[in-house]
Design a protein around this motif. Sequence first.
Motif, PDB file in Angstrom:
ATOM      1  N   TRP A  72     -50.367  75.589 -17.752  1.00 10.23           N
ATOM      2  CA  TRP A  72     -50.414  76.443 -18.562  1.00 10.23           C
ATOM      3  C   TRP A  72     -48.949  77.141 -18.899  1.00 10.23           C
ATOM      4  CZ3 TRP A  72     -53.884  76.055 -22.460  1.00 10.23           C
ATOM      5  CH2 TRP A  72     -54.738  75.817 -22.237  1.00 10.23           C
ATOM      6  N   SER A  73     -48.527  77.165 -17.472  1.00 10.71           N
ATOM      7  CA  SER A  73     -47.061  77.552 -17.361  1.00 10.71           C
ATOM      8  C   SER A  73     -46.344  76.200 -17.981  1.00 10.71           C
ATOM      9  CB  SER A  73     -46.077  77.784 -16.180  1.00 10.71           C
ATOM     10  OG  SER A  73     -47.807  79.226 -15.435  1.00 10.71           O
ATOM     11  N   THR A  74     -46.741  75.415 -17.517  1.00 12.34           N
ATOM     12  CA  THR A  74     -45.476  73.911 -18.138  1.00 12.34           C
ATOM     13  C   THR A  74     -45.792  73.306 -19.099  1.00 12.34           C
ATOM     14  OG1 THR A  74     -46.387  73.112 -16.689  1.00 12.34           O
ATOM     15  CG2 THR A  74     -44.936  74.035 -15.571  1.00 12.34           C
ATOM     16  N   LEU A  75     -47.271  73.698 -19.532  1.00 10.47           N
ATOM     17  CA  LEU A  75     -47.868  73.539 -21.150  1.00 10.47           C
ATOM     18  C   LEU A  75     -47.774  71.408 -20.273  1.00 10.47           C
ATOM     19  CD1 LEU A  75     -46.556  75.049 -23.563  1.00 10.47           C
ATOM     20  CD2 LEU A  75     -48.699  75.568 -22.759  1.00 10.47           C
ATOM     21  N   SER A  76     -48.582  71.688 -19.415  1.00  8.55           N
ATOM     22  CA  SER A  76     -48.777  70.091 -19.331  1.00  8.55           C
ATOM     23  C   SER A  76     -50.104  69.692 -18.955  1.00  8.55           C
ATOM     24  CB  SER A  76     -47.303  69.490 -18.400  1.00  8.55           C
ATOM     25  OG  SER A  76     -47.996  69.895 -16.988  1.00  8.55           O
ATOM     26  N   ILE A  77     -50.578  68.683 -19.325  1.00  7.08           N
ATOM     27  CA  ILE A  77     -51.952  68.290 -18.526  1.00  7.08           C
ATOM     28  C   ILE A  77     -51.507  66.755 -17.276  1.00  7.08           C
ATOM     29  CG2 ILE A  77     -53.495  66.863 -19.380  1.00  7.08           C
ATOM     30  CD1 ILE A  77     -53.518  68.298 -22.274  1.00  7.08           C
ATOM     31  N   LYS A  78     -52.227  66.693 -16.595  1.00  6.01           N
ATOM     32  CA  LYS A  78     -52.774  65.391 -15.745  1.00  6.01           C
ATOM     33  C   LYS A  78     -54.000  65.303 -15.266  1.00  6.01           C
ATOM     34  CE  LYS A  78     -51.210  64.330 -11.257  1.00  6.01           C
ATOM     35  NZ  LYS A  78     -51.092  64.782  -9.600  1.00  6.01           N
ATOM     36  N   MET A  79     -54.123  63.705 -15.674  1.00  9.37           N
ATOM     37  CA  MET A  79     -55.290  62.841 -15.337  1.00  9.37           C
ATOM     38  C   MET A  79     -55.375  63.110 -13.650  1.00  9.37           C
ATOM     39  SD  MET A  79     -56.169  63.119 -18.697  1.00  9.37           S
ATOM     40  CE  MET A  79     -57.787  62.336 -18.507  1.00  9.37           C
ATOM     41  N   ASN A  80     -56.992  63.069 -13.693  1.00  7.97           N
ATOM     42  CA  ASN A  80     -57.592  64.305 -12.837  1.00  7.97           C
ATOM     43  C   ASN A  80     -58.312  63.168 -12.003  1.00  7.97           C
ATOM     44  OD1 ASN A  80     -59.494  65.541 -13.201  1.00  7.97           O
ATOM     45  ND2 ASN A  80     -59.107  67.154 -12.984  1.00  7.97           N
TER      46      ASN A  80
END
Length: 86
Positions: A72-80
């Motif tokens: 939420w700090s960088t507004l990024s999504i990473k598939m895990n």
Amino acid sequence: LGIPFQFLEEPIIFENIEGNPLASGMIRHFVVLKLRSKDITFTHTFYVLRSLVSSVILGIDWLKKYNPDINWSTLSIKMNSSKKSI
């Protein structure tokens, strides 16, 4: 982007978090996209709606299915997923 839209058989009313229909109207189109994030590939159906605020809205169904890591700090999504294909 030149992505061809497909027509929905029945339009969908899209509501905001308060349960009110969006001013942009009904959802009448969808696209099927094959996406890749590093070594993970997946295909998903996305509904198309007119929005002046967001370029992408990820629904609860999508978030539950793919369960990405959200920063939420960088507004990024990473598939895990450890899978190569979802």
